[in-house]
Motif scaffolding. Sequence first.
Motif, PDB file in Angstrom:
ATOM      1  N   GLN A   1       0.829  -1.209   0.000  1.00  0.00           N
ATOM      2  CA  GLN A   1       0.000   0.000   0.000  1.00  0.00           C
ATOM      3  C   GLN A   1       0.862   1.257   0.000  1.00  0.00           C
ATOM      4  O   GLN A   1       0.551   2.233  -0.678  1.00  0.00           O
ATOM      5  N   VAL A   2       1.947   1.246   0.761  1.00  0.00           N
ATOM      6  CA  VAL A   2       2.861   2.388   0.754  1.00  0.00           C
ATOM      7  C   VAL A   2       3.493   2.545  -0.633  1.00  0.00           C
ATOM      8  O   VAL A   2       3.600   3.665  -1.166  1.00  0.00           O
ATOM      9  N   LYS A   3       3.879   1.420  -1.242  1.00  0.00           N
ATOM     10  CA  LYS A   3       4.469   1.468  -2.580  1.00  0.00           C
ATOM     11  C   LYS A   3       3.477   2.015  -3.591  1.00  0.00           C
ATOM     12  O   LYS A   3       3.836   2.818  -4.468  1.00  0.00           O
ATOM     13  N   ARG A   4       2.209   1.619  -3.480  1.00  0.00           N
ATOM     14  CA  ARG A   4       1.173   2.113  -4.389  1.00  0.00           C
ATOM     15  C   ARG A   4       1.016   3.625  -4.256  1.00  0.00           C
ATOM     16  O   ARG A   4       0.915   4.343  -5.256  1.00  0.00           O
ATOM     17  N   LEU A   5       1.009   4.125  -3.010  1.00  0.00           N
ATOM     18  CA  LEU A   5       0.879   5.566  -2.803  1.00  0.00           C
ATOM     19  C   LEU A   5       2.086   6.301  -3.382  1.00  0.00           C
ATOM     20  O   LEU A   5       1.936   7.376  -3.984  1.00  0.00           O
ATOM     21  N   GLU A   6       3.269   5.746  -3.206  1.00  0.00           N
ATOM     22  CA  GLU A   6       4.474   6.362  -3.779  1.00  0.00           C
ATOM     23  C   GLU A   6       4.402   6.406  -5.305  1.00  0.00           C
ATOM     24  O   GLU A   6       4.807   7.389  -5.932  1.00  0.00           O
ATOM     25  N   GLU A   7       3.827   5.349  -5.901  1.00  0.00           N
ATOM     26  CA  GLU A   7       3.669   5.328  -7.361  1.00  0.00           C
ATOM     27  C   GLU A   7       2.675   6.390  -7.821  1.00  0.00           C
ATOM     28  O   GLU A   7       2.894   7.065  -8.831  1.00  0.00           O
ATOM     29  N   VAL A   8       1.576   6.542  -7.063  1.00  0.00           N
ATOM     30  CA  VAL A   8       0.567   7.544  -7.409  1.00  0.00           C
ATOM     31  C   VAL A   8       1.163   8.951  -7.354  1.00  0.00           C
ATOM     32  O   VAL A   8       0.918   9.792  -8.221  1.00  0.00           O
ATOM     33  N   LEU A   9       1.962   9.206  -6.309  1.00  0.00           N
ATOM     34  CA  LEU A   9       2.529  10.536  -6.105  1.00  0.00           C
ATOM     35  C   LEU A   9       3.825  10.760  -6.873  1.00  0.00           C
ATOM     36  O   LEU A   9       4.265  11.907  -7.033  1.00  0.00           O
ATOM     37  N   GLY A  10       4.442   9.671  -7.306  1.00  0.00           N
ATOM     38  CA  GLY A  10       5.707   9.804  -8.009  1.00  0.00           C
ATOM     39  C   GLY A  10       6.845  10.252  -7.115  1.00  0.00           C
ATOM     40  O   GLY A  10       7.806  10.869  -7.571  1.00  0.00           O
ATOM     41  N   GLN A  11       6.732   9.939  -5.818  1.00  0.00           N
ATOM     42  CA  GLN A  11       7.743  10.359  -4.853  1.00  0.00           C
ATOM     43  C   GLN A  11       7.991   9.243  -3.840  1.00  0.00           C
ATOM     44  O   GLN A  11       7.069   8.506  -3.480  1.00  0.00           O
ATOM     45  N   SER A  12       9.229   9.123  -3.379  1.00  0.00           N
ATOM     46  CA  SER A  12       9.527   8.217  -2.275  1.00  0.00           C
ATOM     47  C   SER A  12       9.112   8.884  -0.979  1.00  0.00           C
ATOM     48  O   SER A  12       9.411  10.065  -0.766  1.00  0.00           O
ATOM     49  N   LEU A  13       8.434   8.152  -0.099  1.00  0.00           N
ATOM     50  CA  LEU A  13       7.927   8.718   1.143  1.00  0.00           C
ATOM     51  C   LEU A  13       8.730   8.292   2.371  1.00  0.00           C
ATOM     52  O   LEU A  13       8.695   8.970   3.394  1.00  0.00           O
ATOM     53  N   PHE A  14       9.439   7.162   2.263  1.00  0.00           N
ATOM     54  CA  PHE A  14      10.212   6.661   3.392  1.00  0.00           C
ATOM     55  C   PHE A  14      11.615   6.275   2.928  1.00  0.00           C
ATOM     56  O   PHE A  14      11.833   5.917   1.763  1.00  0.00           O
ATOM     57  N   GLU A  15      12.551   6.345   3.856  1.00  0.00           N
ATOM     58  CA  GLU A  15      13.863   5.754   3.659  1.00  0.00           C
ATOM     59  C   GLU A  15      14.266   5.077   4.962  1.00  0.00           C
ATOM     60  O   GLU A  15      13.779   5.440   6.041  1.00  0.00           O
ATOM     61  N   ARG A  16      15.109   4.095   4.867  1.00  0.00           N
ATOM     62  CA  ARG A  16      15.498   3.337   6.050  1.00  0.00           C
ATOM     63  C   ARG A  16      16.822   3.858   6.613  1.00  0.00           C
ATOM     64  O   ARG A  16      17.727   4.229   5.864  1.00  0.00           O
ATOM     65  N   ASP A  17      16.895   3.881   7.955  1.00  0.00           N
ATOM     66  CA  ASP A  17      18.175   4.102   8.610  1.00  0.00           C
ATOM     67  C   ASP A  17      18.336   3.034   9.693  1.00  0.00           C
ATOM     68  O   ASP A  17      17.548   2.100   9.764  1.00  0.00           O
ATOM     69  N   ARG A  18      19.343   3.185  10.530  1.00  0.00           N
ATOM     70  CA  ARG A  18      19.626   2.126  11.515  1.00  0.00           C
ATOM     71  C   ARG A  18      18.505   1.958  12.539  1.00  0.00           C
ATOM     72  O   ARG A  18      18.360   0.903  13.137  1.00  0.00           O
ATOM     73  N   ARG A  19      17.698   3.004  12.745  1.00  0.00           N
ATOM     74  CA  ARG A  19      16.630   2.931  13.742  1.00  0.00           C
ATOM     75  C   ARG A  19      15.287   2.545  13.150  1.00  0.00           C
ATOM     76  O   ARG A  19      14.299   2.433  13.856  1.00  0.00           O
ATOM     77  N   GLY A  20      15.243   2.351  11.828  1.00  0.00           N
ATOM     78  CA  GLY A  20      13.994   1.958  11.189  1.00  0.00           C
ATOM     79  C   GLY A  20      13.642   2.867  10.039  1.00  0.00           C
ATOM     80  O   GLY A  20      14.530   3.347   9.309  1.00  0.00           O
ATOM     81  N   LEU A  21      12.340   3.139   9.861  1.00  0.00           N
ATOM     82  CA  LEU A  21      11.887   3.984   8.764  1.00  0.00           C
ATOM     83  C   LEU A  21      11.987   5.455   9.136  1.00  0.00           C
ATOM     84  O   LEU A  21      11.728   5.841  10.280  1.00  0.00           O
ATOM     85  N   ARG A  22      12.335   6.277   8.156  1.00  0.00           N
ATOM     86  CA  ARG A  22      12.378   7.718   8.348  1.00  0.00           C
ATOM     87  C   ARG A  22      11.716   8.383   7.153  1.00  0.00           C
ATOM     88  O   ARG A  22      11.887   7.954   6.014  1.00  0.00           O
ATOM     89  N   LEU A  23      10.926   9.413   7.415  1.00  0.00           N
ATOM     90  CA  LEU A  23      10.245  10.119   6.335  1.00  0.00           C
ATOM     91  C   LEU A  23      11.244  10.871   5.461  1.00  0.00           C
ATOM     92  O   LEU A  23      12.199  11.473   5.953  1.00  0.00           O
ATOM     93  N   THR A  24      11.012  10.843   4.152  1.00  0.00           N
ATOM     94  CA  THR A  24      11.750  11.698   3.246  1.00  0.00           C
ATOM     95  C   THR A  24      11.163  13.111   3.319  1.00  0.00           C
ATOM     96  O   THR A  24      10.161  13.357   3.996  1.00  0.00           O
ATOM     97  N   ARG A  25      11.757  14.055   2.603  1.00  0.00           N
ATOM     98  CA  ARG A  25      11.199  15.405   2.574  1.00  0.00           C
ATOM     99  C   ARG A  25       9.775  15.387   2.036  1.00  0.00           C
ATOM    100  O   ARG A  25       8.887  16.086   2.535  1.00  0.00           O
ATOM    101  N   SER A  26       9.541  14.571   0.999  1.00  0.00           N
ATOM    102  CA  SER A  26       8.196  14.466   0.437  1.00  0.00           C
ATOM    103  C   SER A  26       7.235  13.866   1.455  1.00  0.00           C
ATOM    104  O   SER A  26       6.083  14.295   1.573  1.00  0.00           O
TER     105      SER A  26
END
Length: 291
Positions: free
Chosen positions: A42-67
Amino acid sequence: MQIMIRDLDTTLIRTFVTTADKASMTAAANALHLTQGAVSQQVKRLEEVLGQSLFERDRRGLRLTRSGERLLDKARRLLQLNDEILTEIRGRAVAGQVRLGVPYDLVGTLLAPVLKAYAEAYPQVEISLVCASSPELAAALAAGTVDLAVIEERVGPTVGECLLVDRLVWVGARGGTARQKRPLPVSIVADTCAFRPAVLAALGEHGLDWRTVFENGNIDATTATVRSDLAVTAWLASTVPADLDILSDAGLPPLPNFSVNLHLPKHAAAPAAKAFASHIREGLSRYRQAA
């Protein structure tokens, strides 16, 4: 890319918001009663609709991108409006009782506008406030004696939803001398206060002698001891009254940051509690933007 309204499916938006709040696909899946794979899709589908990445991973887990950060507040407002429209059109006004647990220092400061807005939006809901220290509120939520709780916790992993992060600061009377006394007179609202272990640890690490002036669970009495220059205290910077000073004395040790977290019960929350949670998120989101 032009996006049609129908493409912004509220299911995708709700999954995005829950994933952002939990900072974990696994935690979001548990909250939404879905598989981790379904949340990821579902997150991937939303990213496809918006044409933007919404999350990125770091050592503590998921982190929001600027978008993702730009989308989050608008997504929460969209869900709140969606829920209000459905409730109104279907003729099921939110009613009943909601018991909110709030720390002493937040009820008359950060949360005062939120309480007023919720009472005006849902006049049929009976609001009961339970004021206590954060550890006591966590226990009350687990016991089912409150329906949701706002809890102050040292910044770090939490099972709650982080609403904002604030500085824990020393506070004293304007132009006062209590800050200079040794042992340092310290007034803390209660011995169960969430700030107490951090304050005492900082004093111990700094090798600073101190003594307790007041710990009887009354925020007004604590404030009075500080105004009277009988003691200093430690509060979140956003809750310090205008007539008191945030102290930056070299002789006082630095204090850690604390987060204000929203905790909901493990079982499904009632509509009145869900609506209250939305108002709290929205209200503190506006505070962060204005700060």
